[in-house]
Write an enzyme that holds these catalytic residues in place. Structure first.
Site, PDB file in Angstrom:
ATOM      1  N   GLU A  13     -23.099   6.639  -6.940  1.00 35.74           N
ATOM      2  CA  GLU A  13     -23.131   5.283  -6.773  1.00 35.74           C
ATOM      3  C   GLU A  13     -22.037   4.866  -8.151  1.00 35.74           C
ATOM      4  O   GLU A  13     -21.497   3.983  -8.114  1.00 35.74           O
ATOM      5  CB  GLU A  13     -24.226   4.642  -6.674  1.00 35.74           C
ATOM      6  CG  GLU A  13     -24.893   4.613  -5.338  1.00 35.74           C
ATOM      7  CD  GLU A  13     -25.382   5.827  -4.932  1.00 35.74           C
ATOM      8  OE1 GLU A  13     -25.685   6.144  -3.476  1.00 35.74           O
ATOM      9  OE2 GLU A  13     -25.676   6.719  -5.896  1.00 35.74           O
ATOM     10  N   HIS A  52     -37.138   2.744  -1.263  1.00 35.83           N
ATOM     11  CA  HIS A  52     -36.171   2.460  -0.304  1.00 35.83           C
ATOM     12  C   HIS A  52     -36.556   0.860   0.042  1.00 35.83           C
ATOM     13  O   HIS A  52     -35.865   0.438   1.230  1.00 35.83           O
ATOM     14  CB  HIS A  52     -36.296   3.246   0.921  1.00 35.83           C
ATOM     15  CG  HIS A  52     -35.380   4.732   0.688  1.00 35.83           C
ATOM     16  ND1 HIS A  52     -36.421   5.542  -0.125  1.00 35.83           N
ATOM     17  CD2 HIS A  52     -34.371   5.155   0.696  1.00 35.83           C
ATOM     18  CE1 HIS A  52     -35.713   6.723  -0.074  1.00 35.83           C
ATOM     19  NE2 HIS A  52     -34.644   6.511   0.110  1.00 35.83           N
TER      20      HIS A  52
END
Length: 328
Positions: A60, A129
């Site tokens: 990322e 998450h």
């Protein structure tokens, strides 16, 4: 007008803007060959080719840096994160480069980029998450933060972000909403950022929410109607800039405010809304402003703990009755 899924509305927004402007491109993990982790970009590789729909490594920080650099050099990238939880790895590029470069360069170097992907809980996915990040990014000057609840708004807001916004835009979706269908016109349209929407008019209490918590808020309003409590429901749509004036005008009418969100309570979006409304509209309030947030703890995996930690229709109904002094 036709009914299409949330993911299709996002795909249409990106595809229409890519056809219009060859500076626009999409990059992220699995957006190309796999058609997107959530099938948002399905078919886009076939139409636009690998130079404009780009699969990235699981890095990322790396691909965000590429996107930010491309935006600073005249392109208009759209970056997809598999989840905003993973974008924490790229926060240095978002916070220290994208959001600050216009100010640091004296207005010479802008960064017209859209960062998008699913945000918040999608059920039993565990603590790492399941974080909702709206307030994190809304706390950064230089960023705009969008968190739509349905496909119609998502398409119009995403097109606006890609085409017209010169600031970096944080675009937060919901993994559990991608299959939800809504009416979306075939003709082109844009929705200005920073404009809330009255999703349900009412007279007795104002309920403010955004993203998937709008489903809970609307369901609570329908349940309250059975007891002749007429709730007005406002969808913020954009977190920064925040349209508190629409909320204030509603509170002037209803005199009560309940805020529903998926954030943790400390320093949340509801904190900002509550502060602003009590500051600007104290004389209109007949009860304290109340809010319903996620529990102030990491979200556990067990289903019963997820249910206990998250806002629910029943919690909203109880809170509305509390500000109306009906629970005693």
């Amino acid at each position: 007008m036709r009914q299409i899924a949330y993911r299709e509305a996002l795909r249409e927004a990106m595809s229409e803007e890519m056809r219009r402007d060859d500076r626009v491109f999409l990059m992220g993990e699995e957006v190309a060959e796999y058609n997107g982790a959530y099938k948002v970009s399905q078919g886009m590789l076939d139409e636009f080719g690998p130079k404009r729909v780009i699969d990235t490594p699981i890095s990322e920080l790396g691909f965000t840096a590429i996107g930010v650099g491309a935006a600073q050099n005249g392109l208009r990238p759209v970056l997809e994160y598999m989840t905003w939880n993973f974008a924490a790895l790229a926060l240095d590029q978002i916070l220290n480069t994208a959001s600050k470069m216009l100010a640091m360069s004296g207005g010479q170097v802008g960064c017209p980029i859209v960062f998008r992907g699913p945000n918040g809980s999608a059920g039993q996915l565990g603590a790492q998450h399941s974080t909702a990040f709206e307030s994190y990014y809304a706390n950064i000057p230089g960023l705009k933060v969008v968190s739509p609840s349905n496909g119609y708004d998502a398409k119009g807001l995403l097109k606006q972000a890609i085409r017209y916004e010169e600031d970096p835009v944080i675009f937060m979706e919901s993994e559990v909403s991608y299959g939800d269908k809504s009416d979306v016109p075939e003709e082109e349209y844009y929705i200005e950022l920073g404009k809330a929407k009255v999703a349900r008019p009412g007279t007795d209490v104002t309920i403010v929410s955004y993203n998937k918590m709008m489903k809970i808020s609307m369901a609570a309003a329908e349940e309250l109607q059975k007891e002749n409590i007429n709730a007005e429901v406002i969808d913020l749509r954009t977190i920064r800039p925040l349209d508190w004036m629409t909320v204030l005008e509603s509170v002037k009418k209803t005199n009560r405010l309940v805020i529903v969100e998926e954030q943790w309570p400390f320093g949340s979006v509801s904190s900002e809304v509550a502060y602003t409304i009590q500051k600007e509209g104290f004389d209109y309030l007949d009860a304290p402003i109340r809010r319903i947030t996620a529990a102030d703890a990491p979200l556990h995996y067990a289903g019963n703990l997820v249910a206990a930690a998250m806002p629910s229709m029943e919690k909203v109904v109880r809170m509305v009755k509390e500000v109306m002094y009906l629970n005693k």
